[in-house]
Each structure stands twice: as C-alpha cells, then as structure tokens.
Scaffold this motif. Structure first.
Motif, PDB file in Angstrom:
ATOM      1  N   LYS A 131       0.826  -1.205   0.000  1.00 12.05           N
ATOM      2  CA  LYS A 131       0.000   0.000   0.000  1.00 12.05           C
ATOM      3  C   LYS A 131       0.862   1.257   0.000  1.00 12.05           C
ATOM      4  N   LYS A 132       1.955   1.215   0.751  1.00 12.24           N
ATOM      5  CA  LYS A 132       2.852   2.363   0.824  1.00 12.24           C
ATOM      6  C   LYS A 132       3.477   2.650  -0.542  1.00 12.24           C
TER       7      LYS A 132
ATOM      8  N   GLU B 103       2.286   1.777  -3.492  1.00 20.49           N
ATOM      9  CA  GLU B 103       1.223   2.248  -4.387  1.00 20.49           C
ATOM     10  C   GLU B 103       0.906   3.712  -4.123  1.00 20.49           C
ATOM     11  N   ARG B 104       0.874   4.088  -2.871  1.00 21.12           N
ATOM     12  CA  ARG B 104       0.614   5.480  -2.502  1.00 21.12           C
ATOM     13  C   ARG B 104       1.710   6.398  -3.036  1.00 21.12           C
ATOM     14  N   GLN B 105       2.974   5.942  -2.927  1.00 25.25           N
ATOM     15  CA  GLN B 105       4.083   6.748  -3.427  1.00 25.25           C
ATOM     16  C   GLN B 105       3.997   6.909  -4.946  1.00 25.25           C
TER      17      GLN B 105
ATOM     18  N   GLU C  33       1.265   9.350  -5.766  1.00 25.90           N
ATOM     19  CA  GLU C  33       1.696  10.713  -5.438  1.00 25.90           C
ATOM     20  C   GLU C  33       2.652  11.249  -6.496  1.00 25.90           C
TER      21      GLU C  33
END
Length: 190
Positions: A145-146, A148-150, A153
């Motif tokens: 998830k981290k 994918e979030r990066q 962004e």
C-alpha cells in the motif's frame, strides 16, 4: 366644555373614562406584558418550578411498576439458576472424584502428563507460527500500500507540474491539458 383627546379617554381636567390621570401616565410607559404581570400579581412559576410541583406522572409510574416487576422476575430466575448450578456442581464433583479414583489406579498417569505437556508445547508453537505468518502478511500488505501510494503521489506531482506549465507570456500550455482531457475521455469509454 371638556375636550376629548381620543385614544386615552382623558380630558384636560384629568378625569376621564380610563381613571385618574396618574394611573394613565403610569400605565402609558409600560408594555402590555408588564401590565399583565402587574394585573396577575407577579411573574408566576417558571416551567421547571411548575414541573417540580406536579408529582403525578402516569407514564413514569407505569414505567417504575414495570421495572420493579421485571426486577422481581430476574431475581427469581437468578435464585433458581443458582440452585440449579449448585446441584450441577455437586454432581460434577462426585463424578470427578469417581473418575479420579479410577485413574489413580492406573500407572499411566505420568506418561499422560508428559504427553499433555508435549502437545501443549506443540500447540503453542503452532499458534506462534500462525501469528508470525499473519504479522508478515500484514507487513507485506502495508508495504504494498505504501509503494502504491508513493507511485500515485509521483503521478499526481508530474501531472500537476505539466498542468501548471506556462508559456513565456504567462499563458497556460494547452498541449498537456488537452492530452489529459483525451486520456480522461478514453478512460471513461473503456
């Protein structure tokens, strides 16, 4: 001859339909609310004071009666449950004593204890391994998830950079905006 002033009903000499002159002057400066309060003899009771003086509430009485009735039933039920539980524990203790006497005669009790300790250790190890697997899976999902979030962004930042580009004269660069609109349309159709 008397001169009538009209609304007040007073005349020049101070005596008229509405009473004497001092009463009318006194009442002229008051509002209708103040006049009514004076006529009724004070402010009266507030709503809270009135509610406190009235102790009769049939709904509350009915509710209290039902509460006490239910409490009586619960008390009887708990009492009977306690008696039933005492009988069951007495029977259970008798049965346990009989089974313990039978098992004490066997010489295999030591072996059973060793086996039970071994099985407990195995059970503990299995639970620990399962907890470790669950922890590792949680960490992996958090990492995914981290990442994918990066990525999202970074995409947003690059898009924002393209959308806010300006020409030398300060006008927005339309090429990037049109490409973005085209991607949106293609994404909605597919």
């Amino acid at each position: 001859m008397k001169k009538n002033t009209g609304a007040g009903g007073a005349s020049d000499d101070g005596v008229g339909v509405g009473g004497n002159k001092s009463d009318q002057q006194r009442l002229k400066g008051q509002s209708s609310k103040e006049r009514n309060m004076q006529r009724l003899g004070g402010r009266g009771l507030s709503l809270q004071a009135f509610a406190r003086t009235n102790h009769y509430n049939p709904a509350l009485i009915k509710k209290q009666r039902e509460f006490y009735k239910n409490a009586k039933y619960v008390r009887k039920f708990k009492r009977s449950l306690g008696q039933h539980e005492q009988q069951m524990t007495a029977r259970h203790l008798e049965e346990r004593n009989e089974t313990e006497e039978a098992t004490d005669l066997d010489h295999n009790t030591k072996k059973r204890k060793k086996n039970s300790a071994k099985s407990l250790r195995d059970l503990y190890e299995e639970k620990r391994q399962e907890a470790e697997k669950a922890r590792l899976e949680r960490e992996a999902s958090i990492q995914a998830k981290k990442k994918e979030r990066q990525r999202a962004e970074a995409r947003r930042k690059s898009l924002k950079k393209k959308m806010f580009k300006k020409t030398k004269s300060g006008q927005p660069v339309m090429k990037h905006r049109i490409e973005h609109l085209l991607q949106m349309i293609q994404g909605s159709t597919s």
